[in-house]
Scaffold this motif. Structure first.
Motif, short mmCIF file in Angstrom:
data_model
loop_
_atom_site.label_atom_id
_atom_site.label_comp_id
_atom_site.label_asym_id
_atom_site.label_seq_id
_atom_site.Cartn_x
_atom_site.Cartn_y
_atom_site.Cartn_z
N ASP A 229 -2.31 1.60 -8.81
CA ASP A 229 -1.24 2.47 -9.29
C ASP A 229 -0.33 2.86 -8.13
OD1 ASP A 229 -2.54 4.59 -7.92
OD2 ASP A 229 -3.79 4.98 -9.67
N LYS A 230 0.54 3.85 -8.37
CA LYS A 230 1.56 4.21 -7.39
C LYS A 230 1.00 4.72 -6.06
CE LYS A 230 2.14 8.76 -9.52
NZ LYS A 230 3.11 9.66 -10.23
N ARG A 231 -0.29 5.07 -6.02
CA ARG A 231 -0.89 5.54 -4.77
C ARG A 231 -1.01 4.43 -3.74
NH1 ARG A 231 -6.39 7.74 -7.00
NH2 ARG A 231 -6.18 5.76 -8.06
N LEU A 232 -0.90 3.18 -4.19
CA LEU A 232 -1.12 2.05 -3.29
C LEU A 232 -0.16 2.07 -2.10
CD1 LEU A 232 -2.66 -0.54 -2.69
CD2 LEU A 232 -1.02 -1.77 -4.12
N CYS B 204 -7.65 7.84 -2.84
CA CYS B 204 -6.24 7.58 -2.64
C CYS B 204 -5.80 7.75 -1.19
CB CYS B 204 -5.38 8.49 -3.53
SG CYS B 204 -5.60 10.25 -3.23
N GLY B 205 -6.64 8.28 -0.34
CA GLY B 205 -6.25 8.47 1.05
C GLY B 205 -6.67 7.29 1.91
N PRO B 206 -5.85 6.93 2.91
CA PRO B 206 -6.19 5.80 3.77
C PRO B 206 -7.47 6.00 4.56
CG PRO B 206 -4.34 7.05 4.67
CD PRO B 206 -4.57 7.55 3.28
N GLU B 207 -7.87 7.26 4.76
CA GLU B 207 -9.10 7.51 5.51
C GLU B 207 -10.34 7.01 4.78
OE1 GLU B 207 -8.26 11.04 2.90
OE2 GLU B 207 -7.10 9.78 4.27
N ASN B 208 -10.22 6.78 3.49
CA ASN B 208 -11.35 6.29 2.71
C ASN B 208 -11.36 4.77 2.55
OD1 ASN B 208 -12.60 8.83 2.02
ND2 ASN B 208 -10.82 9.22 0.74
N TRP B 209 -10.43 4.11 3.24
CA TRP B 209 -10.33 2.66 3.14
C TRP B 209 -10.50 2.03 4.52
CZ3 TRP B 209 -9.77 0.23 -1.56
CH2 TRP B 209 -9.47 1.07 -2.64
N GLU B 210 -11.10 0.88 4.54
CA GLU B 210 -11.30 0.14 5.79
C GLU B 210 -10.58 -1.20 5.70
OE1 GLU B 210 -14.95 -1.81 8.41
OE2 GLU B 210 -15.39 -0.37 6.80
N VAL B 211 -9.75 -1.47 6.68
CA VAL B 211 -9.03 -2.75 6.72
C VAL B 211 -9.95 -3.82 7.29
CG1 VAL B 211 -6.99 -3.96 7.59
CG2 VAL B 211 -6.86 -1.51 7.09
N PHE B 212 -10.06 -4.95 6.61
CA PHE B 212 -10.86 -6.04 7.16
C PHE B 212 -10.26 -6.48 8.49
CE2 PHE B 212 -11.98 -6.61 2.61
CZ PHE B 212 -13.37 -6.56 2.73
N THR C 68 2.19 -3.27 -8.80
CA THR C 68 0.91 -2.77 -9.30
C THR C 68 0.83 -2.95 -10.81
OG1 THR C 68 1.73 -0.52 -9.68
CG2 THR C 68 0.87 -1.04 -7.47
N SER C 69 -0.38 -2.90 -11.33
CA SER C 69 -0.55 -3.02 -12.77
C SER C 69 0.10 -1.84 -13.49
CB SER C 69 -2.03 -3.11 -13.12
OG SER C 69 -2.76 -2.03 -12.54
N GLU C 70 0.12 -0.66 -12.84
CA GLU C 70 0.78 0.49 -13.45
C GLU C 70 2.26 0.22 -13.65
OE1 GLU C 70 0.46 5.16 -12.66
OE2 GLU C 70 1.56 4.14 -11.06
N GLU C 71 2.90 -0.32 -12.63
CA GLU C 71 4.34 -0.60 -12.73
C GLU C 71 4.62 -1.77 -13.66
OE1 GLU C 71 8.12 -1.90 -9.88
OE2 GLU C 71 6.17 -1.48 -9.00
N ALA C 72 3.77 -2.80 -13.62
CA ALA C 72 4.00 -4.00 -14.43
C ALA C 72 3.71 -3.76 -15.90
CB ALA C 72 3.14 -5.15 -13.91
#
Length: 207
Positions: free
Chosen positions: A110-113, A78-86, A131-135
């Motif tokens: 989910d809401k973490r997005l 859920c943290g941005p540090e674990n994601w890489e932007v293309f 998100t699918s959670e909200e929808a």
């Protein structure tokens, strides 16, 4: 009939962002810096045991629940540090904004997005996140796209959707009349293909 493009909807995972590295890979990287050589699979087994032992000390003994906790903690970051932007994501989103196009997100998340996109510096480009959670439904259920179209407030023919999954993103969006494009970075398909997000430049200008 195709209308003028007014909105661009985006999938997120493996379209704009990707998971940087698995937990196992990160532990192995730290181990190497300490002079150890461990395979990622071994590190994952150790980490799984650690999670189980931690919750067991909290009197959690439901095997199915522990399995779910391990899976969620291991795979869902859920943290941005674990994601890489293309590399092409920033420039493409900026390009769409400069054209005066509105942009939104339709994602099985989910809401973490929101926090992830904010941390990655992408959130300001989007007028809404669905998100699918909200929808209450997830792609490939077309109902999530129907909800997105309501938010856009324009005909489906004036909306573009870009995603990496052939069924969930491409086929489902096009079934509703949305101009669906498949972002296929691996060149595995052959219809309405974008090999990079930057290909949207040409697609939008032609639209």
């Amino acid at each position: 009939m195709r209308g003028p493009v007014r909105w661009v909807l985006w999938d997120v995972k493996d379209t704009l962002l990707k998971v940087r590295r698995s937990v196992g890979e990160q532990y192995c990287s730290e181990a190497e810096r300490a002079g150890l050589k461990l395979p990622a699979a071994a590190s994952q087994v150790w980490w799984t045991g650690l999670v189980r032992d931690t919750f067991a000390q909290c009197a959690v003994d439901d095997t199915a629940l522990l399995d779910r906790l391990v899976n969620n903690l291991y795979h869902n970051f859920c943290g941005p540090e674990n994601w890489e932007v293309f590399p092409d994501s920033y420039s493409t989103l900026e390009f769409c904004t400069a054209l005066g196009l509105k942009q939104g997100v339709v994602s099985n998340f989910d809401k973490r997005l929101e926090g992830i996109l904010r941390g990655c510096g992408l959130l300001t480009h989007f007028s809404f996140l669905l998100t699918s959670e909200e929808a209450g439904v997830a792609k490939p259920d077309p109902a999530i796209f129907t909800q997105a179209l309501v938010r856009c407030g324009v005909p489906a023919s004036s909306v573009v959707h870009v995603g990496d999954h052939y069924v969930k993103d491409y086929l489902t969006s096009r079934s509703l009349g949305i101009q669906g494009y498949l972002l296929d970075r691996q060149d595995c398909h052959d219809a309405h293909i974008l090999s990079s997000a930057a290909d949207d430049y040409v697609m939008l200008l032609q639209g």
